[in-house]
Design an enzyme around this catalytic site. Structure first.
Site, short mmCIF file in Angstrom:
data_model
loop_
_atom_site.label_atom_id
_atom_site.label_comp_id
_atom_site.label_asym_id
_atom_site.label_seq_id
_atom_site.Cartn_x
_atom_site.Cartn_y
_atom_site.Cartn_z
N ASP B 7 0.70 -1.25 0.17
CA ASP B 7 -0.09 -0.06 0.03
C ASP B 7 0.79 1.26 0.01
O ASP B 7 2.20 1.20 0.47
CB ASP B 7 -0.71 -0.18 1.24
CG ASP B 7 -2.00 1.01 1.69
OD1 ASP B 7 -2.15 1.50 0.44
OD2 ASP B 7 -2.11 1.52 2.50
N ASP B 9 -0.41 4.99 1.05
CA ASP B 9 -0.62 5.91 2.05
C ASP B 9 -0.43 5.25 3.51
O ASP B 9 -1.12 4.14 3.63
CB ASP B 9 -1.93 6.64 1.95
CG ASP B 9 -2.15 7.54 0.72
OD1 ASP B 9 -0.99 8.34 0.56
OD2 ASP B 9 -2.94 7.50 0.04
#
Lengths: 174, 174
Positions: B7, B9
């Site tokens: 991922d 963020d």
């Protein structure tokens, strides 16, 4: 609910048509879609001009200006009643294209949620039951059922179940 | 080669830190990361201010200005020698973010190919062996091994193998 992943360029967005229009406007030569018939840009216009055409998608605004492919909007909307539909587009190669592609989808396919849009490079990371795509490189690595959507560049390809049009998609799935 | 999906963020890009900085600059209130400890924005700053903070990611430039998470660059580069690494970011919710995210990756992670970047919404479409993510909603639907990366908002979450830092990622995989 089975999941169908659907490519953008040449499946719901007519990028080939735009390439031909830009080429004609710049070089004054009209190429009819029927002339392409599986031939490469190099075979059609020679190496120098082919190199020009291959750079058009890097231009700002290219992907925002495409026309939708015939019947794609109605049939895709109908598919969504029976399938989980994802748009899966190879977009990261062209760093200006993702935002344009999202704006384009919001205009022509406003009924598709942002949750169901994937902008990627290598599509082997996609988990779905079906993939409708015009490129062999994407269909080859797909682990579900690959479906070749007809585009001028792939008309000589064999070995895959082929969908010639969105009417074909409707007949296959609805 | 096993495939790791990572991922953006809160895992490689410090969006939480930016939210705190913007909030402080607008409302003059400093919240320390230690104060968050799994509490929601509503619990921390009240409903009105929380609504403000939740709109910051829609602003132009937000995702381009993030700082990389400590050690993410070196460890991710080392992972690439032993694993197929994909960046998988929920980006389509914020229509201005995809191009900024690609530009950000080109600056801080120039060794990652565009082929290995996925900007999507619902991550249940991702096929990989591991997913390193800070959000339960993404880990819950993942079919491989889910790994929870610690972020201020998830510190109370249990039931998942947790990686506290990129040093932890290195220890787990290298």
């Amino acid at each position: 609910m089975k999941r169908i992943a659907i490519d953008m360029d040449e499946v719901i967005a007519d990028s080939h048509g735009s390439l031909l229009r830009i080429y004609e406007s710049e070089f004054g030569k009209r190429i009819l879609p029927e002339e392409v018939q599986g031939r490469s840009w190099e075979e059609l216009v020679g190496e120098d001009h082919a190199a020009h055409i291959r750079r058009y998608p890097s231009r700002e605004g290219f992907f925002r200006a495409l026309e939708p492919i015939a019947d794609s909007q109605q049939v895709l909307k109908a598919l969504m009643e029976h399938y989980e539909v994802f748009i899966v587009s190879a977009a990261t190669e062209f760093p200006l294209s993702p935002n344009e592609k999202l704006a384009w989808l919001a205009e022509y396919f406003p009924f598709i949620s942002w949750r169901n849009v994937v902008l990627c490079g290598d599509k082997s990371i996609i988990a779905a039951d079906y993939l409708i795509d015009d490129h062999l490189k994407n269909l080859r690595t797909f682990t579900g059922t690959p479906l070749l959507f007809s585009a001028p560049h792939n008309l000589r390809v064999t070995g895959y179940e082929r969908l010639h049009s969105w009417q074909d998609v409707a007949a296959r799935f609805l």
